[in-house]
Write a protein that holds these residues in place. Sequence first.
Motif, PDB file in Angstrom:
ATOM      1  N   THR A  74       4.207  71.303   6.722  1.00 47.51           N
ATOM      2  CA  THR A  74       4.738  70.556   5.426  1.00 47.51           C
ATOM      3  C   THR A  74       3.949  70.546   4.849  1.00 47.51           C
ATOM      4  O   THR A  74       3.564  69.785   3.645  1.00 47.51           O
ATOM      5  CB  THR A  74       5.714  69.600   5.713  1.00 47.51           C
ATOM      6  OG1 THR A  74       6.996  70.234   6.836  1.00 47.51           O
ATOM      7  CG2 THR A  74       6.440  68.424   4.728  1.00 47.51           C
ATOM      8  N   ALA A  75       2.820  69.064   5.718  1.00 49.90           N
ATOM      9  CA  ALA A  75       1.830  68.210   5.072  1.00 49.90           C
ATOM     10  C   ALA A  75       0.701  69.393   4.615  1.00 49.90           C
ATOM     11  O   ALA A  75       0.094  69.267   3.943  1.00 49.90           O
ATOM     12  CB  ALA A  75       0.742  67.598   6.745  1.00 49.90           C
ATOM     13  N   SER A  76       0.087  70.917   5.391  1.00 50.41           N
ATOM     14  CA  SER A  76      -0.638  71.418   4.278  1.00 50.41           C
ATOM     15  C   SER A  76       0.295  71.882   2.955  1.00 50.41           C
ATOM     16  O   SER A  76      -0.494  72.439   1.500  1.00 50.41           O
ATOM     17  CB  SER A  76      -0.607  72.997   5.173  1.00 50.41           C
ATOM     18  OG  SER A  76      -1.152  73.707   4.587  1.00 50.41           O
ATOM     19  N   ILE A  77       1.948  71.808   2.746  1.00 50.17           N
ATOM     20  CA  ILE A  77       1.816  72.482   1.555  1.00 50.17           C
ATOM     21  C   ILE A  77       1.883  71.457   0.639  1.00 50.17           C
ATOM     22  O   ILE A  77       1.812  71.669  -0.492  1.00 50.17           O
ATOM     23  CB  ILE A  77       3.682  72.992   1.883  1.00 50.17           C
ATOM     24  CG1 ILE A  77       3.636  73.677   2.703  1.00 50.17           C
ATOM     25  CG2 ILE A  77       4.104  72.536   0.399  1.00 50.17           C
ATOM     26  CD1 ILE A  77       5.031  73.942   3.661  1.00 50.17           C
ATOM     27  N   LEU A  78       2.051  69.883   1.424  1.00 49.03           N
ATOM     28  CA  LEU A  78       1.648  68.957  -0.222  1.00 49.03           C
ATOM     29  C   LEU A  78       0.210  68.902  -0.645  1.00 49.03           C
ATOM     30  O   LEU A  78       0.240  67.969  -0.872  1.00 49.03           O
ATOM     31  CB  LEU A  78       2.499  67.370   0.980  1.00 49.03           C
ATOM     32  CG  LEU A  78       4.236  67.934   0.740  1.00 49.03           C
ATOM     33  CD1 LEU A  78       4.505  66.975   1.660  1.00 49.03           C
ATOM     34  CD2 LEU A  78       5.094  67.829  -0.483  1.00 49.03           C
TER      35      LEU A  78
END
Length: 311
Positions: A74-78
Motif C-alpha cells: 500500500t505504501a508503494s502504491i501511494l
Amino acid sequence: MNKKIKKLSNQELIENILIWKKKRDAVILAHVYQPGEIQDIADFTGDSLFLSQQAAKTKASVILFCGVQFMAETASILSPEKIVLLPDLHAGCPMADMAPVKEVKAKIKEMQPITVLSYVNSFASVKALSDYCCTSSNAVKVAQSISKEKDILFLPDKNLARFTASKTKQNIIPWKGYCPAHNLLTKDEVLHIKNLHPQALLLVHPECRPEVCDLADYIGSTKGIIDFVKDNQAKEYIIGTEIGILHPLKKNNPSKRFYPASNKMVCQDMKLISLEKILSSLKKLEPQVKVPEKIRKKALIALNRMMEISK
Ligand code: 13P
Ligand code: SF4
C-alpha cells in the motif's frame, strides 16, 4: 580464520538503526501489532489507515515498514517514487492469502453487476480489481458512500463484512476470509474472562467473530481502541485484538489495567520483524517492495477513493 560475529545488544541495535535511518533519509512506520521494542523506535505507530496516510505524505526518501506485505505494498502504491523496505518478505497476511486474485476475478465475473470493496488486508492485484478500498477504521464510512444500486462484494474478511453490513443499509456479500489471530477468540473465552473481571469493559476489533462483537462495549480498529481507552474513565479493559496493542495501551495509560481476551491472539507474521532485520534492511536497502506499475495504477483508484473519504 573463523571470525566470531558479535551479537549486538538491543541498545546497540537501536543506536545503529538511528544512525542508518539518518544516512538513508528513512522514515520508520510500525503497526501496533509489532513487538514493543520496534514500536518504540518508530517515527509513527498506528493502525493501517494512519500508517497509509503517513506513507502517502512523507518527505523521506525511504519508507521502512514494520508490518506485513499488504501494508508495504500500500505504501508503494501511494508513494511510488520512494524506496519501500519490508525487513522480512515472509511477513504476509493469512487473511489476504484467502482471496487469491484468480478466484476473486472469477467471482467478480460471475456476480456482475457488483461493486467490489476490498479491505486493505489484500494483495495489490486484488485491490486493482476493486472499486473501493477500506480499512477497519473507515469500512462503514466507505460503504455508506457507495451507491445502493448494486450489491457490494466485500473481501477478504467475512467478519468485517458482517460488521459493516450491520451498520449500513447496503447489501453486502462477504467473501470467506478471516484473520486467524482474531477469529480464534470464542464467545466462551470472552464470557470466561468477563467473569474474572466483571468491572472491565470489553473492547474488540471488528475482525472478531460476530458473537464476540455482540458482547463488546466497543468495536473498533486498533486506533479506535487506543482512542477509546484514552477518553474513557474506566480503570479496567479486556482487549479483544492482537496482543501487540497492549504495549501502547499500557505505556499510555499506566494507571489503567488491561487483560488480553486471549493470549493466543498473536499474529505470527507481524512478529517476524526484528531490530536485527531492520538494521540489515537499512544497511542493504533490501528487501524492497515494489508494485508493478500496471497493477499500481489500477489499485490506486480504489485506494484514493478511500483516502479521499477518510480525509
Ligand atoms: P487495523 O490496523 O485497521 O486496526 O487492522 C488490524 C489488522 O489486522 C492489521 O493487519
Ligand atoms: Fe493479517 Fe490478521 Fe495478521 Fe492483520 S493480524 S496481518 S489481518 S493475519
